[in-house]
Scaffold this active site. Structure first.
Site, PDB file in Angstrom:
ATOM      1  N   ASN A  28     -12.664  -2.567   2.317  1.00 41.09           N
ATOM      2  CA  ASN A  28     -13.703  -1.676   2.435  1.00 41.09           C
ATOM      3  C   ASN A  28     -14.511  -1.661   1.147  1.00 41.09           C
ATOM      4  O   ASN A  28     -14.195  -1.809   0.017  1.00 41.09           O
ATOM      5  CB  ASN A  28     -12.831  -0.043   2.583  1.00 41.09           C
ATOM      6  CG  ASN A  28     -11.969  -0.151   3.752  1.00 41.09           C
ATOM      7  OD1 ASN A  28     -12.531  -0.797   4.887  1.00 41.09           O
ATOM      8  ND2 ASN A  28     -10.845   0.540   3.567  1.00 41.09           N
ATOM      9  N   HIS A  82     -10.214  -4.795  -3.440  1.00 42.15           N
ATOM     10  CA  HIS A  82      -9.034  -5.088  -2.838  1.00 42.15           C
ATOM     11  C   HIS A  82      -9.164  -5.485  -1.591  1.00 42.15           C
ATOM     12  O   HIS A  82     -10.006  -5.015  -0.814  1.00 42.15           O
ATOM     13  CB  HIS A  82      -8.083  -3.884  -3.155  1.00 42.15           C
ATOM     14  CG  HIS A  82      -8.665  -2.625  -2.472  1.00 42.15           C
ATOM     15  ND1 HIS A  82      -9.408  -1.871  -3.100  1.00 42.15           N
ATOM     16  CD2 HIS A  82      -8.400  -1.935  -1.386  1.00 42.15           C
ATOM     17  CE1 HIS A  82      -9.694  -0.779  -2.516  1.00 42.15           C
ATOM     18  NE2 HIS A  82      -9.234  -0.688  -1.185  1.00 42.15           N
ATOM     19  N   ASP A  97       0.862  -1.244   0.013  1.00 41.45           N
ATOM     20  CA  ASP A  97      -0.106  -0.080  -0.036  1.00 41.45           C
ATOM     21  C   ASP A  97       0.810   1.227  -0.231  1.00 41.45           C
ATOM     22  O   ASP A  97       2.051   1.244   0.590  1.00 41.45           O
ATOM     23  CB  ASP A  97      -1.045  -0.053   1.278  1.00 41.45           C
ATOM     24  CG  ASP A  97      -1.999   1.144   1.287  1.00 41.45           C
ATOM     25  OD1 ASP A  97      -3.068   0.634   1.043  1.00 41.45           O
ATOM     26  OD2 ASP A  97      -1.644   2.326   1.175  1.00 41.45           O
ATOM     27  N   GLY A 108     -15.611   3.166   3.473  1.00 36.19           N
ATOM     28  CA  GLY A 108     -14.451   3.874   3.314  1.00 36.19           C
ATOM     29  C   GLY A 108     -13.489   3.530   1.966  1.00 36.19           C
ATOM     30  O   GLY A 108     -12.338   3.884   2.035  1.00 36.19           O
ATOM     31  N   HIS A 118      -6.998  -5.309   2.106  1.00 41.02           N
ATOM     32  CA  HIS A 118      -5.700  -4.886   2.961  1.00 41.02           C
ATOM     33  C   HIS A 118      -5.049  -5.943   3.646  1.00 41.02           C
ATOM     34  O   HIS A 118      -6.337  -6.603   4.495  1.00 41.02           O
ATOM     35  CB  HIS A 118      -6.194  -3.664   3.651  1.00 41.02           C
ATOM     36  CG  HIS A 118      -6.561  -2.546   3.155  1.00 41.02           C
ATOM     37  ND1 HIS A 118      -5.895  -1.166   2.904  1.00 41.02           N
ATOM     38  CD2 HIS A 118      -7.869  -2.087   2.308  1.00 41.02           C
ATOM     39  CE1 HIS A 118      -6.431  -0.262   2.261  1.00 41.02           C
ATOM     40  NE2 HIS A 118      -7.608  -0.913   1.914  1.00 41.02           N
TER      41      HIS A 118
HETATM   42  P1  DGP Z   1      -9.387   1.706   0.318  1.00 44.99           P
HETATM   43  O1  DGP Z   1      -9.421   3.183   1.010  1.00 44.99           O
HETATM   44  O2  DGP Z   1      -9.688   0.614   1.031  1.00 44.99           O
HETATM   45  O3  DGP Z   1     -10.184   2.025  -1.082  1.00 44.99           O
HETATM   46  O4  DGP Z   1      -7.737   1.603  -0.046  1.00 44.99           O
HETATM   47  C1  DGP Z   1      -7.074   2.264  -0.998  1.00 44.99           C
HETATM   48  C2  DGP Z   1      -5.780   2.100  -0.697  1.00 44.99           C
HETATM   49  O5  DGP Z   1      -5.063   2.190  -1.921  1.00 44.99           O
HETATM   50  C3  DGP Z   1      -5.258   3.079   0.211  1.00 44.99           C
HETATM   51  O6  DGP Z   1      -4.838   2.565   1.308  1.00 44.99           O
HETATM   52  C4  DGP Z   1      -3.906   3.824  -0.402  1.00 44.99           C
HETATM   53  C5  DGP Z   1      -3.701   2.635  -1.703  1.00 44.99           C
HETATM   54  N1  DGP Z   1      -3.153   3.323  -2.905  1.00 44.99           N
HETATM   55  C6  DGP Z   1      -4.023   4.400  -3.688  1.00 44.99           C
HETATM   56  N2  DGP Z   1      -3.353   4.578  -4.914  1.00 44.99           N
HETATM   57  C7  DGP Z   1      -2.212   3.757  -4.671  1.00 44.99           C
HETATM   58  C8  DGP Z   1      -1.055   3.695  -5.580  1.00 44.99           C
HETATM   59  O7  DGP Z   1      -1.069   4.361  -6.757  1.00 44.99           O
HETATM   60  N3  DGP Z   1      -0.280   2.468  -5.199  1.00 44.99           N
HETATM   61  C9  DGP Z   1      -0.557   1.808  -4.430  1.00 44.99           C
HETATM   62  N4  DGP Z   1       0.536   1.001  -3.779  1.00 44.99           N
HETATM   63  N5  DGP Z   1      -1.354   2.073  -3.427  1.00 44.99           N
HETATM   64  C10 DGP Z   1      -2.169   2.990  -3.679  1.00 44.99           C
END
Ligand code: DGP
Length: 113
Positions: A86, A99, A29, A92, A101
């Site tokens: 989420n 996806h 992340d 959220g 986490h």
């Molecule tokens: P959510 O809030 O559950 O939709 O989580 C999305 C997650 O994705 C957040 O923790 C940050 C991560 N994220 C957003 N953009 C990018 C990206 O370009 N690369 C990576 N590795 N993670 C990202």
């Protein structure tokens, strides 16, 4: 293609490909919330669990298999870890590509915020 996780899956945006197989990908992340914080996605675009149809459950199962696999290979399975998906606005969700986490390396609290 304007979905960032589709772009990561396609190799068009950079990410450390921690694990991948035909159907799934795990990568760190961008904004880690724990010492270990990976994301697991299906390579084929799905918005969220809310929209999953009968034909999508094999991809969901494949993702959960990858969750358990990366937790094991990153050494999270002994002490434990947390898996979060989420869903939608109240859940959220900020990236509309399904996806999970995978968080570990510290004691988690409950309830989540
Ligand atoms: P959510 O809030 O559950 O939709 O989580 C999305 C997650 O994705 C957040 O923790 C940050 C991560 N994220 C957003 N953009 C990018 C990206 O370009 N690369 C990576 N590795 N993670 C990202």
């Amino acid at each position: 293609m304007d979905c960032i996780f589709c772009q990561i899956a396609a190799g068009e945006l950079p990410a450390e490909r921690v694990y991948e197989d035909e159907d799934t990908l795990a990568f760190p992340d961008l904004r880690p919330r724990a010492p270990h914080h990976l994301l697991v996605i299906p390579k084929r675009h799905l918005d969220s669990l809310a929209g999953a149809r009968d034909e999508d459950w094999p991809a969901v199962a494949a993702c959960l298999r990858t969750v358990a696999h990366v937790a094991r290979t990153r050494g999270m399975d002994q002490a434990g870890y947390r898996v979060v998906a989420n869903v939608g606005v109240d859940g959220g969700q900020t990236v509309n590509h399904l996806h999970w986490h995978v968080l570990g390396g510290r004691l988690m609290t409950w309830p989540p915020g």
